[in-house]
Scaffold this motif. Structure first.
Motif, PDB file in Angstrom:
ATOM      1  N   GLY A  12      33.746  33.917  36.621  1.00  0.00           N
ATOM      2  CA  GLY A  12      32.683  33.919  37.442  1.00  0.00           C
ATOM      3  C   GLY A  12      33.469  32.705  38.654  1.00  0.00           C
ATOM      4  O   GLY A  12      34.645  32.437  38.736  1.00  0.00           O
ATOM      5  N   ASP A  13      32.705  32.393  39.695  1.00  0.00           N
ATOM      6  CA  ASP A  13      32.631  31.770  40.672  1.00  0.00           C
ATOM      7  C   ASP A  13      34.122  32.390  41.673  1.00  0.00           C
ATOM      8  O   ASP A  13      34.513  31.733  41.736  1.00  0.00           O
ATOM      9  N   LYS A  14      34.014  33.377  41.801  1.00  0.00           N
ATOM     10  CA  LYS A  14      34.501  34.459  42.797  1.00  0.00           C
ATOM     11  C   LYS A  14      34.332  34.841  43.988  1.00  0.00           C
ATOM     12  O   LYS A  14      32.763  35.254  43.983  1.00  0.00           O
ATOM     13  N   PRO A  15      34.737  34.799  44.959  1.00  0.00           N
ATOM     14  CA  PRO A  15      34.561  36.106  45.710  1.00  0.00           C
ATOM     15  C   PRO A  15      33.841  37.464  45.972  1.00  0.00           C
ATOM     16  O   PRO A  15      33.560  37.751  46.936  1.00  0.00           O
ATOM     17  N   TRP A  16      34.468  37.648  44.582  1.00  0.00           N
ATOM     18  CA  TRP A  16      34.477  39.207  45.023  1.00  0.00           C
ATOM     19  C   TRP A  16      33.890  40.058  43.385  1.00  0.00           C
ATOM     20  O   TRP A  16      33.275  39.057  43.077  1.00  0.00           O
ATOM     21  N   SER A  17      33.162  41.177  42.939  1.00  0.00           N
ATOM     22  CA  SER A  17      32.778  41.413  42.338  1.00  0.00           C
ATOM     23  C   SER A  17      33.365  42.053  41.148  1.00  0.00           C
ATOM     24  O   SER A  17      32.831  41.759  39.967  1.00  0.00           O
ATOM     25  N   GLY A  18      34.777  42.496  41.533  1.00  0.00           N
ATOM     26  CA  GLY A  18      35.500  42.894  40.011  1.00  0.00           C
ATOM     27  C   GLY A  18      36.936  42.687  41.127  1.00  0.00           C
ATOM     28  O   GLY A  18      37.639  42.474  42.176  1.00  0.00           O
ATOM     29  N   PHE A  19      38.135  43.018  39.744  1.00  0.00           N
ATOM     30  CA  PHE A  19      39.466  42.073  41.056  1.00  0.00           C
ATOM     31  C   PHE A  19      39.989  43.367  39.951  1.00  0.00           C
ATOM     32  O   PHE A  19      40.179  42.676  38.140  1.00  0.00           O
ATOM     33  N   ASN A  20      41.158  43.506  39.714  1.00  0.00           N
ATOM     34  CA  ASN A  20      42.278  44.274  39.844  1.00  0.00           C
ATOM     35  C   ASN A  20      43.441  43.377  39.453  1.00  0.00           C
ATOM     36  O   ASN A  20      44.049  43.043  40.622  1.00  0.00           O
ATOM     37  N   TYR A  21      43.714  42.288  37.754  1.00  0.00           N
ATOM     38  CA  TYR A  21      45.208  42.082  37.983  1.00  0.00           C
ATOM     39  C   TYR A  21      46.691  42.732  37.540  1.00  0.00           C
ATOM     40  O   TYR A  21      46.278  43.324  36.146  1.00  0.00           O
ATOM     41  N   GLY A  39      54.682  47.410  33.164  1.00  0.00           N
ATOM     42  CA  GLY A  39      54.816  47.603  32.354  1.00  0.00           C
ATOM     43  C   GLY A  39      52.933  48.952  31.699  1.00  0.00           C
ATOM     44  O   GLY A  39      53.185  48.770  31.005  1.00  0.00           O
ATOM     45  N   TYR A  40      52.501  48.861  33.541  1.00  0.00           N
ATOM     46  CA  TYR A  40      51.625  49.894  33.150  1.00  0.00           C
ATOM     47  C   TYR A  40      50.049  49.165  32.659  1.00  0.00           C
ATOM     48  O   TYR A  40      49.172  49.741  31.223  1.00  0.00           O
ATOM     49  N   ARG A  41      50.088  47.986  32.619  1.00  0.00           N
ATOM     50  CA  ARG A  41      49.162  47.160  31.625  1.00  0.00           C
ATOM     51  C   ARG A  41      48.032  46.458  33.562  1.00  0.00           C
ATOM     52  O   ARG A  41      48.423  45.731  33.846  1.00  0.00           O
ATOM     53  N   SER A  42      46.654  46.216  32.901  1.00  0.00           N
ATOM     54  CA  SER A  42      45.996  45.966  33.972  1.00  0.00           C
ATOM     55  C   SER A  42      45.175  45.230  33.444  1.00  0.00           C
ATOM     56  O   SER A  42      44.041  45.424  31.850  1.00  0.00           O
ATOM     57  N   LYS A  43      44.738  43.752  33.591  1.00  0.00           N
ATOM     58  CA  LYS A  43      43.330  43.453  33.231  1.00  0.00           C
ATOM     59  C   LYS A  43      42.832  43.330  34.542  1.00  0.00           C
ATOM     60  O   LYS A  43      43.010  43.155  35.869  1.00  0.00           O
ATOM     61  N   VAL A  44      41.636  43.813  33.998  1.00  0.00           N
ATOM     62  CA  VAL A  44      39.848  43.747  34.990  1.00  0.00           C
ATOM     63  C   VAL A  44      39.140  42.843  34.877  1.00  0.00           C
ATOM     64  O   VAL A  44      38.962  42.359  33.861  1.00  0.00           O
ATOM     65  N   ALA A  45      38.748  42.014  35.401  1.00  0.00           N
ATOM     66  CA  ALA A  45      37.873  40.665  36.013  1.00  0.00           C
ATOM     67  C   ALA A  45      36.450  41.424  37.014  1.00  0.00           C
ATOM     68  O   ALA A  45      36.590  41.754  37.758  1.00  0.00           O
ATOM     69  N   ILE A  46      35.700  41.060  35.875  1.00  0.00           N
ATOM     70  CA  ILE A  46      34.191  41.250  37.072  1.00  0.00           C
ATOM     71  C   ILE A  46      33.396  39.716  36.943  1.00  0.00           C
ATOM     72  O   ILE A  46      32.904  38.597  35.977  1.00  0.00           O
ATOM     73  N   ARG A  87      24.518  35.337  51.180  1.00  0.00           N
ATOM     74  CA  ARG A  87      25.206  34.152  51.159  1.00  0.00           C
ATOM     75  C   ARG A  87      26.609  34.568  50.244  1.00  0.00           C
ATOM     76  O   ARG A  87      27.968  34.105  50.717  1.00  0.00           O
ATOM     77  N   GLN A  88      26.866  35.494  49.071  1.00  0.00           N
ATOM     78  CA  GLN A  88      28.171  35.797  48.825  1.00  0.00           C
ATOM     79  C   GLN A  88      28.613  36.404  49.782  1.00  0.00           C
ATOM     80  O   GLN A  88      30.061  36.232  49.620  1.00  0.00           O
ATOM     81  N   THR A  89      28.562  37.710  50.277  1.00  0.00           N
ATOM     82  CA  THR A  89      29.307  38.685  51.435  1.00  0.00           C
ATOM     83  C   THR A  89      29.587  37.358  52.276  1.00  0.00           C
ATOM     84  O   THR A  89      30.732  37.726  52.597  1.00  0.00           O
ATOM     85  N   LEU A  90      29.130  36.875  52.838  1.00  0.00           N
ATOM     86  CA  LEU A  90      29.690  35.305  54.104  1.00  0.00           C
ATOM     87  C   LEU A  90      30.744  34.432  53.391  1.00  0.00           C
ATOM     88  O   LEU A  90      31.494  34.760  53.823  1.00  0.00           O
ATOM     89  N   ARG A  91      30.857  34.587  52.214  1.00  0.00           N
ATOM     90  CA  ARG A  91      31.458  33.227  51.327  1.00  0.00           C
ATOM     91  C   ARG A  91      33.132  34.313  50.976  1.00  0.00           C
ATOM     92  O   ARG A  91      33.690  33.537  51.542  1.00  0.00           O
ATOM     93  N   PHE A  92      32.949  35.539  51.208  1.00  0.00           N
ATOM     94  CA  PHE A  92      34.036  36.338  50.828  1.00  0.00           C
ATOM     95  C   PHE A  92      34.831  36.822  52.624  1.00  0.00           C
ATOM     96  O   PHE A  92      36.032  36.210  52.395  1.00  0.00           O
ATOM     97  N   LEU A  93      34.198  36.533  53.398  1.00  0.00           N
ATOM     98  CA  LEU A  93      34.546  37.275  54.668  1.00  0.00           C
ATOM     99  C   LEU A  93      34.407  35.509  55.330  1.00  0.00           C
ATOM    100  O   LEU A  93      35.369  35.743  56.158  1.00  0.00           O
ATOM    101  N   SER A  94      34.837  34.272  54.573  1.00  0.00           N
ATOM    102  CA  SER A  94      34.914  33.039  55.498  1.00  0.00           C
ATOM    103  C   SER A  94      35.702  32.640  54.919  1.00  0.00           C
ATOM    104  O   SER A  94      36.454  31.284  55.082  1.00  0.00           O
ATOM    105  N   SER A  95      36.303  33.512  53.921  1.00  0.00           N
ATOM    106  CA  SER A  95      37.465  32.707  52.873  1.00  0.00           C
ATOM    107  C   SER A  95      38.575  33.138  54.212  1.00  0.00           C
ATOM    108  O   SER A  95      39.039  34.058  54.520  1.00  0.00           O
ATOM    109  N   PRO A  96      39.202  32.277  53.776  1.00  0.00           N
ATOM    110  CA  PRO A  96      40.808  32.328  54.945  1.00  0.00           C
ATOM    111  C   PRO A  96      41.840  33.205  54.534  1.00  0.00           C
ATOM    112  O   PRO A  96      42.324  34.111  55.597  1.00  0.00           O
ATOM    113  N   LEU A  97      41.872  33.299  52.835  1.00  0.00           N
ATOM    114  CA  LEU A  97      42.361  34.402  52.608  1.00  0.00           C
ATOM    115  C   LEU A  97      41.719  35.978  53.086  1.00  0.00           C
ATOM    116  O   LEU A  97      43.439  36.918  53.167  1.00  0.00           O
ATOM    117  N   TRP A  98      40.420  36.161  52.561  1.00  0.00           N
ATOM    118  CA  TRP A  98      40.173  36.892  52.744  1.00  0.00           C
ATOM    119  C   TRP A  98      39.265  37.899  53.611  1.00  0.00           C
ATOM    120  O   TRP A  98      38.924  39.015  53.822  1.00  0.00           O
TER     121      TRP A  98
END
Length: 400
Positions: free
Chosen positions: A182-191, A195-202, A340-351
């Motif tokens: 929770g509390d992320k500016p995106w809907s999903g993220f691949n970490y 070694g051919y391993r991923s963690k996907v956060a939703i 507003r969630q989209t706006l949060r993403f667009l307002s992030s200094p990094l993103w």
């Protein structure tokens, strides 16, 4: 400077950006000694990083790198130089910033395209009430019950993995694990962990919809981000291209990665994905009108540029947050909360510039896939995106 030395300096430079902004290094699977070296250094100065990037660009000619590698490294160093200047406080126009990061020039879209999309959506969702009211009712019926999300994710991951393994070889032992956050500016993220391993956060803050979930899993895992990372680690890194051991935010590789990931469902399933998904949901005891979902997705495709337009209004045209939220809500036919969630993403200094990777990446690579040679299957064309160190300017050159 020897080729190996230049690549080491490139990797060290990229790793130093994570000292300025945690998360700038999206993934690193290279020599851990280089990471330890950066961690033990004093905090870097942005001006120094900008100068170092410029100096490395100047050293590329005559260094012995083959043209495709030289072009890849140079494009990424230009992006890093711009990022360093931004960290140092330089005023850089938003359009120029996006071009430096992602090797693409952006401009405002045409609202007539959005009106046409609304008319097409109106036909798919024909009935009483406004388009917004019907869209909200459709989304409410399309929502995945939170307690069923986990099994739905696993079902689509398994089904897509089977398809991808049939079309594209995957390394033995590759695996994706999923978690809800929770509390992320995106809907999903691949970490990507290496070694051919991923963690996907939703993201649990956003409601997840049956019509969107197949695309989300394809995007993050099969044949999207996870598949790309695995194949590049097995192929390019295995062949000695160590610059591929680092994945940096706000660089051309992001536009390529997001473009291919947004086309992943089309590459894995193609037309008819709605009925395919409907059968999977039926096995889980969930009702889903796949044909209608696919028609609505096609009807709304002209809304692709709305979020990039919102970023341009916010960062280039001087609009305030309330204006941009209203723009998003109107043209995306979204709730105030989603806007507003989209706006949060667009307002992030990094993103803040990152939205262009989805918009321009999809546009560029969709066209490139469409103009493939006669008789070539989509999968045969798509595999180049998974395997080669391509950058946007190279794709444009191939398009002519």
């Amino acid at each position: 400077m020897e080729t190996s030395d230049l690549i080491d300096e490139y990797l060290l430079l990229g790793l130093r950006f994570d000292r300025l902004e945690e998360g700038f290094v999206d993934a690193y699977t290279g020599d851990p000694a280089l990471r330890r070296r950066v961690e033990n250094e004093p905090a870097p100065e942005p001006r120094t990083l900008a100068r170092d990037a410029a100096e490395l660009i100047a050293r590329i000619p005559g260094n012995g790198l083959e043209p495709s590698r030289a072009g890849f490294v140079a494009a990424h160093l230009r992006a890093l130089e711009c990022s360093a200047r931004k960290f140092a406080g330089d005023r850089i126009g938003f359009v120029d910033e996006v071009e430096a990061y992602f090797d693409v020039r952006i401009e405002l879209g045409d609202v007539e395209d959005y009106r046409q999309a609304h008319r097409a959506m109106d036909e798919v969702l024909a009935g009483p009430g406004t388009l917004s009211e019907r869209m909200f009712a459709h989304r409410a019926a399309d929502e995945i019950p939170p307690e069923r999300l986990g099994e739905c994710v696993e079902a689509f991951s398994s089904a897509l993995r089977d398809r991808v393994r049939a079309d594209y070889a995957l390394p033995d032992g590759e695996i994706v694990e999923y978690e809800v956050v929770g509390d992320k500016p995106w809907s999903g993220f691949n970490y990507y962990l290496g070694g051919y391993r991923s963690k996907v956060a939703i993201n649990s803050d956003l409601k997840q919809y049956m019509s969107h979930l197949p695309r989300l899993i394809a995007h993050e895992a099969y044949p999207g981000h996870h598949t790309e990372h695995c194949r590049k680690e097995a192929g390019l890194v295995g062949a000695g291209q160590r610059e591929q051991t680092i994945f940096l935010v706000n660089t051309p590789q992001c536009l390529m990665a997001e473009g291919l990931a947004d086309l992943a469902l089309e590459a894995a399933v193609g037309p008819g994905w709605g009925r395919w998904a409907q059968e999977i949901y039926a096995d889980l005891g969930l009702r889903f009108d796949g044909e209608r979902a696919e028609r609505l997705s096609a009807a709304s495709s002209n809304l692709l540029g709305v979020r990039q337009d919102a970023a341009l209004l916010l960062h280039d045209r001087g609009a305030d947050a309330d204006e941009v939220a209203a723009f998003l809500q109107r043209w995306s036919v979204s709730t105030p909360e989603r806007a507003r969630q989209t706006l949060r993403f667009l307002s992030s200094p990094l993103w803040r510039a990152y939205i262009s990777t989805y918009v321009e990446g999809y546009r560029l690579l969709q066209r490139w896939l469409e103009v493939r040679p006669a008789g070539m299957p989509t999968a045969q064309r798509f595999v180049r995106l998974l395997d080669e160190p391509l950058i946007p300017s190279q794709i444009r050159a191939e398009l002519g």
